[in-house]
Scaffold this active site. Structure first.
Site, PDB file in Angstrom:
ATOM      1  N   ARG A 192       0.873  -1.354   0.014  1.00  0.00           N
ATOM      2  CA  ARG A 192       0.005   0.119  -0.061  1.00  0.00           C
ATOM      3  C   ARG A 192       1.016   1.209   0.147  1.00  0.00           C
ATOM      4  O   ARG A 192       1.692   1.319   0.797  1.00  0.00           O
ATOM      5  CB  ARG A 192      -0.718   0.028   1.287  1.00  0.00           C
ATOM      6  CG  ARG A 192      -1.529   1.341   1.478  1.00  0.00           C
ATOM      7  CD  ARG A 192      -2.813   1.322   2.258  1.00  0.00           C
ATOM      8  NE  ARG A 192      -3.842   0.664   1.895  1.00  0.00           N
ATOM      9  CZ  ARG A 192      -5.217   0.661   2.315  1.00  0.00           C
ATOM     10  NH1 ARG A 192      -5.569   1.428   3.454  1.00  0.00           N
ATOM     11  NH2 ARG A 192      -6.251   0.035   1.867  1.00  0.00           N
ATOM     12  N   HIS A 207      -7.212   0.997  -6.326  1.00  0.00           N
ATOM     13  CA  HIS A 207      -7.678  -0.191  -5.255  1.00  0.00           C
ATOM     14  C   HIS A 207      -8.284  -1.198  -5.700  1.00  0.00           C
ATOM     15  O   HIS A 207      -9.490  -1.572  -5.354  1.00  0.00           O
ATOM     16  CB  HIS A 207      -8.461   0.768  -4.239  1.00  0.00           C
ATOM     17  CG  HIS A 207      -8.472  -0.060  -2.874  1.00  0.00           C
ATOM     18  ND1 HIS A 207      -7.528  -0.901  -2.523  1.00  0.00           N
ATOM     19  CD2 HIS A 207      -9.039   0.294  -1.538  1.00  0.00           C
ATOM     20  CE1 HIS A 207      -7.779  -1.437  -1.306  1.00  0.00           C
ATOM     21  NE2 HIS A 207      -8.499  -0.583  -0.522  1.00  0.00           N
ATOM     22  N   GLN A 209     -10.091  -3.910  -3.178  1.00  0.00           N
ATOM     23  CA  GLN A 209     -11.316  -3.480  -2.869  1.00  0.00           C
ATOM     24  C   GLN A 209     -12.460  -3.909  -3.996  1.00  0.00           C
ATOM     25  O   GLN A 209     -13.538  -4.327  -3.531  1.00  0.00           O
ATOM     26  CB  GLN A 209     -11.053  -2.159  -2.584  1.00  0.00           C
ATOM     27  CG  GLN A 209     -12.784  -1.388  -2.156  1.00  0.00           C
ATOM     28  CD  GLN A 209     -12.942  -1.955  -0.991  1.00  0.00           C
ATOM     29  OE1 GLN A 209     -12.130  -1.879   0.392  1.00  0.00           O
ATOM     30  NE2 GLN A 209     -14.254  -2.370  -0.583  1.00  0.00           N
ATOM     31  N   ASP A 250     -17.273   7.195  -1.558  1.00  0.00           N
ATOM     32  CA  ASP A 250     -16.089   6.956  -0.760  1.00  0.00           C
ATOM     33  C   ASP A 250     -15.814   8.469  -0.224  1.00  0.00           C
ATOM     34  O   ASP A 250     -16.500   9.263  -0.358  1.00  0.00           O
ATOM     35  CB  ASP A 250     -14.986   6.549  -1.847  1.00  0.00           C
ATOM     36  CG  ASP A 250     -13.683   6.147  -1.051  1.00  0.00           C
ATOM     37  OD1 ASP A 250     -13.811   6.046   0.086  1.00  0.00           O
ATOM     38  OD2 ASP A 250     -12.788   5.916  -1.784  1.00  0.00           O
ATOM     39  N   CYS A 283     -16.399   1.677   0.420  1.00  0.00           N
ATOM     40  CA  CYS A 283     -15.415   0.653   0.985  1.00  0.00           C
ATOM     41  C   CYS A 283     -14.705   0.852   2.232  1.00  0.00           C
ATOM     42  O   CYS A 283     -14.259  -0.180   2.892  1.00  0.00           O
ATOM     43  CB  CYS A 283     -13.981   1.106  -0.248  1.00  0.00           C
ATOM     44  SG  CYS A 283     -13.354   2.661   0.155  1.00  0.00           S
ATOM     45  N   ARG A 334     -13.713  -8.615   1.540  1.00  0.00           N
ATOM     46  CA  ARG A 334     -12.310  -8.309   1.459  1.00  0.00           C
ATOM     47  C   ARG A 334     -11.583  -9.568   1.797  1.00  0.00           C
ATOM     48  O   ARG A 334     -10.521 -10.108   1.240  1.00  0.00           O
ATOM     49  CB  ARG A 334     -11.731  -7.301   2.640  1.00  0.00           C
ATOM     50  CG  ARG A 334     -12.552  -5.856   2.129  1.00  0.00           C
ATOM     51  CD  ARG A 334     -11.831  -5.384   0.579  1.00  0.00           C
ATOM     52  NE  ARG A 334     -10.501  -5.301   0.394  1.00  0.00           N
ATOM     53  CZ  ARG A 334      -9.610  -4.413   0.836  1.00  0.00           C
ATOM     54  NH1 ARG A 334      -9.984  -3.369   1.608  1.00  0.00           N
ATOM     55  NH2 ARG A 334      -8.243  -4.556   0.633  1.00  0.00           N
TER      56      ARG A 334
HETATM   57  N1  NVA Z   1      -9.896   6.535  -1.333  1.00  0.00           N
HETATM   58  C1  NVA Z   1      -9.645   6.219  -0.075  1.00  0.00           C
HETATM   59  C2  NVA Z   1      -9.709   4.469   0.126  1.00  0.00           C
HETATM   60  C3  NVA Z   1      -9.589   4.301   1.584  1.00  0.00           C
HETATM   61  C4  NVA Z   1      -9.654   2.628   1.537  1.00  0.00           C
HETATM   62  C5  NVA Z   1      -8.175   6.510   0.201  1.00  0.00           C
HETATM   63  O1  NVA Z   1      -7.395   6.465  -0.884  1.00  0.00           O
HETATM   64  O2  NVA Z   1      -7.829   6.805   1.428  1.00  0.00           O
HETATM   65  N1   CP Z   2     -11.178  -0.316   2.440  1.00  0.00           N
HETATM   66  C1   CP Z   2     -10.040  -0.439   2.797  1.00  0.00           C
HETATM   67  O1   CP Z   2      -9.131  -0.462   2.031  1.00  0.00           O
HETATM   68  O2   CP Z   2      -9.730  -0.248   4.118  1.00  0.00           O
HETATM   69  P1   CP Z   2      -8.560   0.008   5.068  1.00  0.00           P
HETATM   70  O3   CP Z   2      -7.966   1.213   4.430  1.00  0.00           O
HETATM   71  O4   CP Z   2      -8.995   0.003   6.238  1.00  0.00           O
HETATM   72  O5   CP Z   2      -7.500  -1.196   4.541  1.00  0.00           O
END
Ligand code: NVA
Ligand code: CP
Length: 304
Positions: A106, A133, A136, A224, A263, A291
């Site tokens: 990540r 992502h 997800q 989101d 998500c 997930r």
């Molecule tokens: N769009 C959000 C998704 C978190 C799982 C982010 O990138 O923070």
């Molecule tokens: N939806 C998602 O990826 O959640 P986290 O940021 O908690 O991993």
């Protein structure tokens, strides 16, 4: 040596491969339906998880998926590894490849994921970047199938920031054939090239300014956070996105049995009202659970 089977983005994989992964996810969730779920196909294998951004779901679901399939995990955060002190991603990739069987990353920049994949000799999985992502959306597609059946004739409406999660939805629409309508304020709409790519692939993807038009007749509404990790919150951003909030009025404009997905993490009162996310049409807890199952499919596909 054959190149490793990376899971980097849905646009890089063929529809039949993605279908296989989803089917494995469903089979792992319902072991009676698939013999593979009975054994531990990843016994003796280890996944390294590299986090440059926080996570709850991705971290816990990957860790449990590995363990339940017989494998093990090692977790590194940028802050407490040498990456945080500037060790190149390329070197980290080559070192981790000598220890583990797969790497989930990540990261703040997609280019770092690409560098990891270019130098790793084991599969690399995208656990979220600034641009996408995909893990997800595999869970989201499982959830949509569970609640609504086949994907092909479905209409999914996105209302909000045209962000990394929206991008993976666009990739998925091109691969699975459902109609996707993305409603976002103009400055936050997905890039034109992305939409052109999806359409060139035969994807039924449209971009609108009007959330009500986007959700009309939709089987599923998705949104989101307005402020993704690494994005700066501002009054202007808030004001631009306010008309895209998924509230009872917007839900009512979709099909009466439409489902709501997010998500998570969610901010009630911003991108979604409490009444919607905690209401009867919300399937966000199924989505979060999936997930775990979807990632078993991804891990098995990468490693087995
Ligand atoms: N769009 C959000 C998704 C978190 C799982 C982010 O990138 O923070
Ligand atoms: N939806 C998602 O990826 O959640 P986290 O940021 O908690 O991993």
């Amino acid at each position: 040596m054959a190149s490793p089977r990376h899971f980097l983005d849905l646009d890089l994989l063929k529809s039949d491969e993605l279908r296989r992964i989803l089917d494995m996810g469903h089979a792992y969730k319902h072991p009676a339906a698939g013999a593979a779920a009975k054994n531990q196909p990843l016994a003796g294998r280890t996944l390294a998880m590299v986090f440059e951004k926080p996570s709850t779901r991705t971290r816990v679901s990957f860790e449990l998926a590995m363990r339940q399939l017989g494998g093990d995990v090692v977790v590194l955060s940028a802050a407490d590894s040498q990456m945080g002190r500037g060790e190149p991603v390329a070197d980290t990739a080559r070192v981790l490849s000598r220890y583990v069987d797969a790497i989930m990353m990540r990261t703040t920049e997609k280019s770092k994921l690409d560098e990891m994949a270019a130098y790793a000799t084991v599969p690399v999985i995208n656990g979220l970047t600034n641009l996408s992502h995909p893990c997800q959306i595999m869970a989201d597609l499982m959830t949509l199938e569970e609640h609504k059946g086949g994907l092909n004739d479905k209409v999914v409406a996105w209302s909000g920031d045209g962000n990394n999660v929206a991008t993976s939805w666009i990739h998925a629409a091109a691969r699975f054939g459902f109609e996707l309508r993305v409603a976002s304020p103009e400055p936050l709409q997905p890039a034109d090239e992305l939409i052109e790519w999806a359409r060139a692939q035969g994807g039924k993807v449209s971009v609108l300014n009007d959330p009500e038009a986007a959700v009309r007749g939709a089987d599923c509404i998705v949104t989101d956070t307005w402020v993704s990790m690494g994005v700066e919150a501002s009054v202007n951003r808030h004001n631009m996105l306010a008309p895209y909030r998924v509230d009872e009025r917007l839900m009512a404009a979709a099909k009466p049995d439409a489902i709501f997905m997010h998500c998570l993490p969610a901010k009630r009162g911003e991108e979604v009202s409490a009444a919607v996310i905690d209401g009867p049409q919300s399937v966000v807890w199924d989505e979060a659970e999936n997930r775990l199952h979807a990632q078993k499919g991804i891990l098995a596909w990468c490693l087995a």
